[in-house]
Design a protein around this motif. Structure first.
Motif, PDB file in Angstrom:
ATOM      1  N   ARG A 135      11.474 113.505 107.578  1.00  0.00           N
ATOM      2  CA  ARG A 135      11.691 114.281 106.371  1.00  0.00           C
ATOM      3  C   ARG A 135      12.379 115.610 106.606  1.00  0.00           C
ATOM      4  O   ARG A 135      13.152 116.075 105.798  1.00  0.00           O
ATOM      5  CB  ARG A 135      10.366 114.500 105.645  1.00  0.00           C
ATOM      6  N   SER A 137      14.695 118.572 108.702  1.00  0.00           N
ATOM      7  CA  SER A 137      16.080 118.602 109.162  1.00  0.00           C
ATOM      8  C   SER A 137      16.166 118.029 110.573  1.00  0.00           C
ATOM      9  O   SER A 137      15.311 118.293 111.410  1.00  0.00           O
ATOM     10  CB  SER A 137      16.583 120.043 109.163  1.00  0.00           C
ATOM     11  N   ASP A 138      17.210 117.260 110.818  1.00  0.00           N
ATOM     12  CA  ASP A 138      17.339 116.569 112.101  1.00  0.00           C
ATOM     13  C   ASP A 138      17.251 117.532 113.286  1.00  0.00           C
ATOM     14  O   ASP A 138      16.577 117.273 114.269  1.00  0.00           O
ATOM     15  CB  ASP A 138      18.677 115.823 112.161  1.00  0.00           C
ATOM     16  N   GLU A 139      17.994 118.630 113.177  1.00  0.00           N
ATOM     17  CA  GLU A 139      18.070 119.529 114.327  1.00  0.00           C
ATOM     18  C   GLU A 139      16.852 120.448 114.420  1.00  0.00           C
ATOM     19  O   GLU A 139      16.354 120.722 115.505  1.00  0.00           O
ATOM     20  CB  GLU A 139      19.388 120.311 114.264  1.00  0.00           C
ATOM     21  N   TYR A 140      16.382 120.884 113.266  1.00  0.00           N
ATOM     22  CA  TYR A 140      15.155 121.697 113.256  1.00  0.00           C
ATOM     23  C   TYR A 140      14.011 120.921 113.891  1.00  0.00           C
ATOM     24  O   TYR A 140      13.141 121.490 114.547  1.00  0.00           O
ATOM     25  CB  TYR A 140      14.816 122.094 111.819  1.00  0.00           C
TER      26      TYR A 140
ATOM     27  N   SER B 223      24.462 116.192 117.126  1.00  0.00           N
ATOM     28  CA  SER B 223      25.041 117.497 116.847  1.00  0.00           C
ATOM     29  C   SER B 223      26.463 117.700 117.354  1.00  0.00           C
ATOM     30  O   SER B 223      26.734 118.645 118.097  1.00  0.00           O
ATOM     31  CB  SER B 223      24.153 118.602 117.449  1.00  0.00           C
ATOM     32  N   THR B 268      22.504 121.735 119.260  1.00  0.00           N
ATOM     33  CA  THR B 268      23.344 122.420 118.267  1.00  0.00           C
ATOM     34  C   THR B 268      24.382 123.361 118.893  1.00  0.00           C
ATOM     35  O   THR B 268      24.345 124.559 118.685  1.00  0.00           O
ATOM     36  CB  THR B 268      22.490 123.214 117.244  1.00  0.00           C
ATOM     37  N   ASN B 361      17.969 125.103 106.410  1.00  0.00           N
ATOM     38  CA  ASN B 361      18.438 124.718 107.734  1.00  0.00           C
ATOM     39  C   ASN B 361      19.925 124.399 107.730  1.00  0.00           C
ATOM     40  O   ASN B 361      20.555 124.339 106.681  1.00  0.00           O
ATOM     41  CB  ASN B 361      17.662 123.469 108.199  1.00  0.00           C
ATOM     42  N   HIS B 375      21.342 123.549 103.978  1.00  0.00           N
ATOM     43  CA  HIS B 375      20.509 122.759 103.071  1.00  0.00           C
ATOM     44  C   HIS B 375      19.108 123.350 103.017  1.00  0.00           C
ATOM     45  O   HIS B 375      18.659 124.019 103.946  1.00  0.00           O
ATOM     46  CB  HIS B 375      20.516 121.264 103.418  1.00  0.00           C
ATOM     47  N   ASP B 377      14.995 122.813 101.344  1.00  0.00           N
ATOM     48  CA  ASP B 377      13.988 121.914 100.776  1.00  0.00           C
ATOM     49  C   ASP B 377      13.696 122.331  99.342  1.00  0.00           C
ATOM     50  O   ASP B 377      13.249 123.461  99.103  1.00  0.00           O
ATOM     51  CB  ASP B 377      12.719 121.980 101.640  1.00  0.00           C
ATOM     52  N   LEU B 382      15.906 117.500 100.200  1.00  0.00           N
ATOM     53  CA  LEU B 382      16.859 118.515 100.645  1.00  0.00           C
ATOM     54  C   LEU B 382      18.060 118.572  99.710  1.00  0.00           C
ATOM     55  O   LEU B 382      18.524 117.543  99.232  1.00  0.00           O
ATOM     56  CB  LEU B 382      17.323 118.216 102.074  1.00  0.00           C
ATOM     57  N   ARG B 402      18.773 113.116  98.068  1.00  0.00           N
ATOM     58  CA  ARG B 402      18.600 114.025  99.191  1.00  0.00           C
ATOM     59  C   ARG B 402      19.976 114.315  99.782  1.00  0.00           C
ATOM     60  O   ARG B 402      20.732 113.381 100.095  1.00  0.00           O
ATOM     61  CB  ARG B 402      17.694 113.386 100.234  1.00  0.00           C
ATOM     62  N   GLU B 404      22.146 116.753 102.659  1.00  0.00           N
ATOM     63  CA  GLU B 404      21.895 117.629 103.801  1.00  0.00           C
ATOM     64  C   GLU B 404      23.102 117.707 104.736  1.00  0.00           C
ATOM     65  O   GLU B 404      24.061 116.955 104.617  1.00  0.00           O
ATOM     66  CB  GLU B 404      20.678 117.139 104.579  1.00  0.00           C
ATOM     67  N   ASP B 405      22.989 118.643 105.689  1.00  0.00           N
ATOM     68  CA  ASP B 405      23.961 118.843 106.760  1.00  0.00           C
ATOM     69  C   ASP B 405      25.401 118.995 106.267  1.00  0.00           C
ATOM     70  O   ASP B 405      26.297 118.227 106.645  1.00  0.00           O
ATOM     71  CB  ASP B 405      23.862 117.712 107.783  1.00  0.00           C
ATOM     72  N   ARG B 425      21.311 106.642 103.236  1.00  0.00           N
ATOM     73  CA  ARG B 425      22.001 107.847 103.708  1.00  0.00           C
ATOM     74  C   ARG B 425      23.394 107.508 104.220  1.00  0.00           C
ATOM     75  O   ARG B 425      23.554 106.670 105.102  1.00  0.00           O
ATOM     76  CB  ARG B 425      21.209 108.504 104.843  1.00  0.00           C
ATOM     77  N   ARG B 447      25.194 110.474 109.944  1.00  0.00           N
ATOM     78  CA  ARG B 447      24.608 111.791 109.705  1.00  0.00           C
ATOM     79  C   ARG B 447      25.279 112.835 110.589  1.00  0.00           C
ATOM     80  O   ARG B 447      26.148 112.521 111.403  1.00  0.00           O
ATOM     81  CB  ARG B 447      23.097 111.756 109.948  1.00  0.00           C
ATOM     82  N   LEU B 448      24.839 114.076 110.418  1.00  0.00           N
ATOM     83  CA  LEU B 448      25.309 115.215 111.204  1.00  0.00           C
ATOM     84  C   LEU B 448      26.831 115.300 111.273  1.00  0.00           C
ATOM     85  O   LEU B 448      27.420 115.346 112.359  1.00  0.00           O
ATOM     86  CB  LEU B 448      24.713 115.158 112.618  1.00  0.00           C
TER      87      LEU B 448
END
Lengths: 206, 463
Positions: A135, A137-140, B223, B268, B361, B375, B377, B382, B402, B404-405, B425, B447-448
């Motif tokens: 749920r 963030s991927d990096e967090y 990342s 990252t 984040n 992004h 919450d 997100l 949702r 994000e990123d 996603r 993703r990412l």
């Protein structure tokens, strides 16, 4: 047992023949055959006895060997069983609340068992990996997983375990054990796992 | 012949409101045409090519590029023949007089060089782009200013054969030149997006074509991040619990581990704009903090943040290289902060209500420096937000599903992000000015994303 009277009888018969004059050169041998027969019988008996004793001894030894082997095998199996049991306890995961890295009350007991195992097995080195659900963030989640791993390590260290024996890593949400997208799966995935790095071949029960 | 083409035209009003999840690749099948010029509306553009198969592909790719730029109303005609009726068809033969000969005679004559300016003006076109072959391996792109009745620019460019892996990128570059010639600023056509799927890093053209694997398959990757020159990128790989950073050369495909990383969890990565420094997050037992390393000389590890009881991560440089926005949990939940590039002067960047605002984040500073996307919450899911750097106002950009990123295109008005609005996603692109949203990759699990800068001419399209 039956052979003995027969030998004696035949001995007497030979002696009677020998008493007759004009008899041939074979006689001296038969004359001495009487006592020889006895000694032969005794020797035979002794031999038989010794053979029996040797056999008994060999049997005993074999029995003892087998027993010793069995004992060793049993004790090895016992060690194995202990190691497996200890590994199971050591590998018990602990779980976390969402976005938290605080050891839950119930999990402190799980960690206490690990403390005891580490104390009973001084050569044991472990790695704790922190994991998250999908749920956040991927990096967090890499940072959060790191917090979760170090929270468990700090617990172990504060209970007397040398910090150098415990490594920590984080996999964030990258390695879920339940691929589901519901609270049940998430709860399983928010966890710390323990792996053995070294000294795990034979583990003593604490 | 020309009137025949006109009779076949179907008029449709271009929807100016936000289009959600529109698959605009349908444009080539479409019959949409703006016939009236409306001031203040995006300029109309028509693309004219000859009949050669390669030119058909040029037109297809270029039309999609122009459409995806969200800066034009792309005018298409029901039959491609009618387009060719207007421009003297170069067909398969030698270069015709249309594009080449007329360019310099831009006097304002109504149909200079054989292009019927009044006709295209009537169709709603402000610009007409003619692509004609020039020799065996080149094309000439002529950009006509229809309203002005003159050729605005003529570009001669080498075009690899259709079968060449570099063909598409060459067309994207031509599209870029068209955007530059018409609007004065280059577009985002010759760009690519890095992303992660199933633990591997991929790159894809901004129009969703030409996806290629770029990372190794031995270790899970995360990342990816571009260097400002578009010639290198960095990413993280898991190596037995450690996170190792790599810098990979686009042209050669060769990669090198970043010096001083390897025995910690480093993640990252973010290049400084001058490409000399790599900022990254490093997780150790104390927590996660931001470090920099000189990747030019492979030295000089520096720690920028020290948060014993909280985490600092996800650095992103301002385009002038002076500042770094990042995530910090110093106030409890992760929020967006900013500091000088040397780690001093750390302060809150994106305002939030303590106890009310959700975790924030994945910040990325826009290439124009004016905004930071991230992004946050919102009610358990997100959403993508944009922080105005000057006013520090925060604006929510998405609300469906949702999201994000976010990652910025080099024009600072397009953004790629991850969304599950379609049920799973995948990667999407949004134009912040029109609100138009299109899928970049219709594949679950991507993703990412990291949008490249404008890619240099020398970067080959395949490694």
């Amino acid at each position: 047992m039956k052979r003995l009277p027969l030998l004696l009888l035949s001995g007497l018969a030979v002696a009677a023949v020998a008493a007759c004059p004009g008899k041939k050169p074979e006689t001296p041998a038969p004359v001495s055959a009487g006592p020889d027969a006895d000694s032969l019988a005794r020797a035979q008996k002794a031999h038989d006895d010794s053979m029996k004793a040797a056999q008994d001894e060999a049997d005993r030894r074999a029995r003892e060997d087998a027993e010793r082997r069995q004992k060793t095998a049993d004790s090895l199996a016992g060690i194995g069983r202990t190691t497996d049991a200890v590994k199971t306890i050591l590998g018990t995961m602990i779980h976390f609340d969402y976005d938290k890295a605080i050891i839950r009350g119930g999990d402190a007991a799980v960690l206490d068992q690990k403390v005891a195992i580490l104390q009973a097995n001084p050569a044991l080195r472990i790695r704790i990996s922190g994991h998250c659900d999908e749920r956040g963030s991927d990096e967090y989640n890499l940072a959060l997983g790191n917090r979760r791993a170090t929270a468990a390590k700090q617990y172990l260290v504060s209970h007397g375990i040398d910090a150098s024996r415990v490594e920590t890593v984080s996999y964030g949400e990258e390695r879920p054990i339940d691929p589901g997208h519901n609270e049940e799966a998430w709860a399983k995935n928010r966890r710390d796992e323990v792996d053995i790095l070294a000294g795990g071949d034979a583990l003593k029960q604490p | 012949m020309k009137p025949v083409g006109l009779l076949a035209i179907v008029v449709a009003v271009y929807p100016s409101s936000r289009l959600v999840a529109q698959d605009t690749s349908a444009v080539d099948r479409g019959v949409r045409i703006g016939i009236l010029y409306r001031p203040g509306v995006r300029p109309g553009i028509v693309i004219l090519t000859g009949r050669a198969p390669a030119l058909d592909s040029v037109r297809t790719v270029m039309a999609r590029d122009i459409d995806y730029s969200d800066r034009f109303e792309l005018i298409t005609l029901p039959g491609s023949d009618s387009i060719r009726l207007a421009a003297p068809s170069p067909a398969l033969g030698p270069p015709p007089a249309a594009g080449t000969g007329t360019g310099k005679t831009s006097g304002g004559a109504a149909s200079a060089g054989g292009l019927n300016y009044p006709l295209y003006q009537a169709l709603g076109a402000d610009f007409a782009v003619a692509v004609t072959p020039a020799g065996a391996d080149s094309v000439v792109v002529t950009v006509h200013d229809v309203a002005g009745g003159a050729v605005r620019r003529e570009v001669r460019s080498r075009l690899p054969p259709l079968t060449d892996p570099g063909f598409r990128m060459a067309v994207h570059r031509l599209s870029d030149r068209v955007v530059e010639a018409t609007l004065g600023a280059p577009g985002i056509e010759a760009t690519r997006v890095l992303f992660v799927m199933d633990g591997k890093a991929y790159v894809i053209d901004q129009d969703g074509a030409d996806r290629r694997l770029v990372s190794s398959t031995d270790h899970a990757a995360m990342s990816p991040a571009w260097a400002g020159d578009g010639r290198r990128f960095s990413y993280m790989e898991f190596w037995q619990g450690h996170g190792r950073l790599f810098v990979q050369d686009v042209a050669s495909g060769k990669r090198a581990p970043v010096a001083t990383t390897g025995q910690a969890l480093d993640f990252t990565p973010a290049f400084s704009p001058d490409g000399k420094t790599l900022a990254f997050s490093r997780a150790i037992e104390e927590g996660t903090d931001i470090y920099t390393v000189n990747i030019k000389d492979g030295c000089c590890l520096q720690r920028l943040t020290v948060g014993r009881f909280y985490d600092n991560l996800s650095p992103t440089y301002s385009p002038d290289g002076q500042r770094i926005a990042f995530v910090s949990t110093r106030a409890g939940l992760p929020q967006i902060y900013v500091m000088a590039a040397d780690g001093t002067d750390q302060q809150l960047f994106a305002p939030f209500d303590y106890g009310a605002t959700g975790s924030s984040n994945a910040p990325e500073w826009s290439p124009d420096g004016q905004a930071v996307a991230f992004h946050r919450d919102v009610a358990g899911t997100l959403q993508v937000f944009v922080l105005d750097v000057r006013t520090r106002a925060v604006r929510q950009l998405t609300s469906v599903g949702r999201n994000e990123d976010p990652t910025w295109a080099p024009d600072s008005r397009h953004m790629a992000f991850v969304s599950d609005r379609s049920g799973y996603r995948q990667l999407w692109i949004i134009d912040l000015e029109t609100g138009r949203i299109r899928p970049l990759l219709q594949q679950s699990g991507a993703r990412l994303p990291a949008w490249s800068p404008r890619l240099p001419e020398t970067a080959p399209s395949t490694p």
